[in-house]
Design an enzyme around this catalytic site. Structure first.
Site, PDB file in Angstrom:
ATOM      1  N   ASN A 171      -9.586   2.298   9.577  1.00  0.00           N
ATOM      2  CA  ASN A 171      -9.446   1.329  10.653  1.00  0.00           C
ATOM      3  C   ASN A 171     -10.233   0.053  10.405  1.00  0.00           C
ATOM      4  O   ASN A 171     -10.095  -0.526   9.342  1.00  0.00           O
ATOM      5  CB  ASN A 171      -9.732   1.988  12.001  1.00  0.00           C
ATOM      6  CG  ASN A 171      -8.636   2.993  12.358  1.00  0.00           C
ATOM      7  OD1 ASN A 171      -7.458   2.659  12.349  1.00  0.00           O
ATOM      8  ND2 ASN A 171      -9.007   4.234  12.629  1.00  0.00           N
ATOM      9  N   LYS A 192       0.836  -1.208   0.000  1.00  0.00           N
ATOM     10  CA  LYS A 192       0.000   0.000   0.000  1.00  0.00           C
ATOM     11  C   LYS A 192       0.867   1.253   0.000  1.00  0.00           C
ATOM     12  O   LYS A 192       0.547   2.247  -0.659  1.00  0.00           O
ATOM     13  CB  LYS A 192      -0.937  -0.001   1.211  1.00  0.00           C
ATOM     14  CG  LYS A 192      -2.046  -1.037   1.150  1.00  0.00           C
ATOM     15  CD  LYS A 192      -2.972  -0.910   2.360  1.00  0.00           C
ATOM     16  CE  LYS A 192      -4.113  -1.907   2.303  1.00  0.00           C
ATOM     17  NZ  LYS A 192      -5.051  -1.745   3.431  1.00  0.00           N
TER      18      LYS A 192
END
Length: 320
Positions: free
Chosen positions: A154, A134
């Protein structure tokens, strides 16, 4: 009105993104592989029909077909990627397609993240590799000069409520697996809220080239507290079975990759190390609740109420 393209729109979080975009009034496009709708009774075929019924435009193409990506991106102003872990590095193809279309023609690119903040995470190797990938996408977007928003949302609350408690399972489960001591805190956020906020910030000039982190105070909870709340709402007691941290580390090293060692590494990072609560926002970072104070966030208490009465079919999703 900006036109929004969702890449990976038939996946777990992608379907929430597509529905949120059209519900906020944006012309919405979903890129799907030509083979996605082959089986008329398949889950994805039915989902595509739902998309069509609410006015979402279906475009044929794929991440490994450069021309189809370019053609799709030419039709929109905003690109949101919701691809799963195995396709994260394929987002380099989206970056190449955006550059061919012209960076000046795209108002925002939101890459597939929506989990832990990857520039701060220190995880067991299987999950660390996911976060490193990422980060590679982030740096490539920045280097290319593509306008972006990075969103660290999250934990997907409904996914993990289902994962822990299996509310649709019959007969009902009598035990729950606790990771570590069950006391590490995490932010568990509604998938609907994550999707709605993604669409809002993708169209918000204040979030251009910013990292946004989603930390609603009502949704910080440890697994032990979550189990107690579930027991109270269902009127049932569950036997707590503890998986020690040392055993989770061992499993991350010995289970086959990637189907098994990534999930246990994610669980370790979120529910044992508690990494979602262990860092401060940077000076330039934004917090979603502060950015959108008018937005009503779904509390974890409300999400558990929903799960008791009508839990979603989250078992169709997997960690990867």
């Amino acid at each position: 009105m900006n036109r929004v393209l969702i890449v990976g729109g038939t996946g777990y979080i992608g379907k929430y993104m597509a529905k949120a975009s059209v519900s906020q009034g944006y012309p919405t496009y979903v890129l799907v592989r030509p083979t996605t709708a082959v089986a008329p009774d398949s889950f994805k075929a039915k989902l595509l029909q739902q998309f069509k019924d609410i006015g979402i435009h279906i475009l044929q193409g794929s991440l490994d077909d450069h021309n189809s990506l370019v053609d799709a991106i030419k039709q929109v102003d905003i690109v949101i990627s919701a691809v799963a872990i195995p396709q994260h590095l394929d987002q380099f193809n989206i970056i190449r397609a955006i550059k061919e279309v012209g960076i000046e023609n795209i108002q925002r690119f939101v890459p597939s993240e929506f989990g832990n903040e990857v520039d701060t995470v220190q995880a067991l190797p299987p999950f660390q590799r996911v976060c490193d990938n990422k980060r590679k996408i982030r740096r490539a977007i920045e280097e290319a000069g593509i306008p972006f928003t990075f969103f660290s949302a999250n934990t997907y609350a409904m996914y993990f409520i289902d994962y822990f408690f299996h509310p649709r399972q019959k007969p009902e489960t009598e035990e729950v697996l606790i990771y570590g001591d069950g006391l590490s805190k995490a932010f568990m956020n509604s998938e609907n809220d994550i999707a709605a906020l993604t669409i809002m910030m993708a169209n918000d000039p204040r979030t251009i080239n910013k990292l946004v982190i989603y930390r609603p105070p009502s949704n910080i909870i440890c697994q032990s507290e979550l189990v107690s709340l579930w027991e109270k709402k269902t009127g049932r007691s569950l036997k707590r079975v503890f998986l020690p941290e040392a055993e989770m580390v061992r499993l991350s090293e010995t289970l086959p990759r990637p189907d098994h060692n990534i999930p246990v590494s994610i669980l370790h990072n979120i529910f044992v190390k508690g990494e979602q609560t262990m860092f401060e926002l940077g000076e330039e970072d934004l917090e979603a609740c502060e950015q959108y104070p008018e937005y009503k966030h779904t509390t974890i208490d409300e999400l558990l109420d929903i799960a008791v009465v009508d839990p979603p079919e989250t078992k169709l999703a997997s960690f990867i």
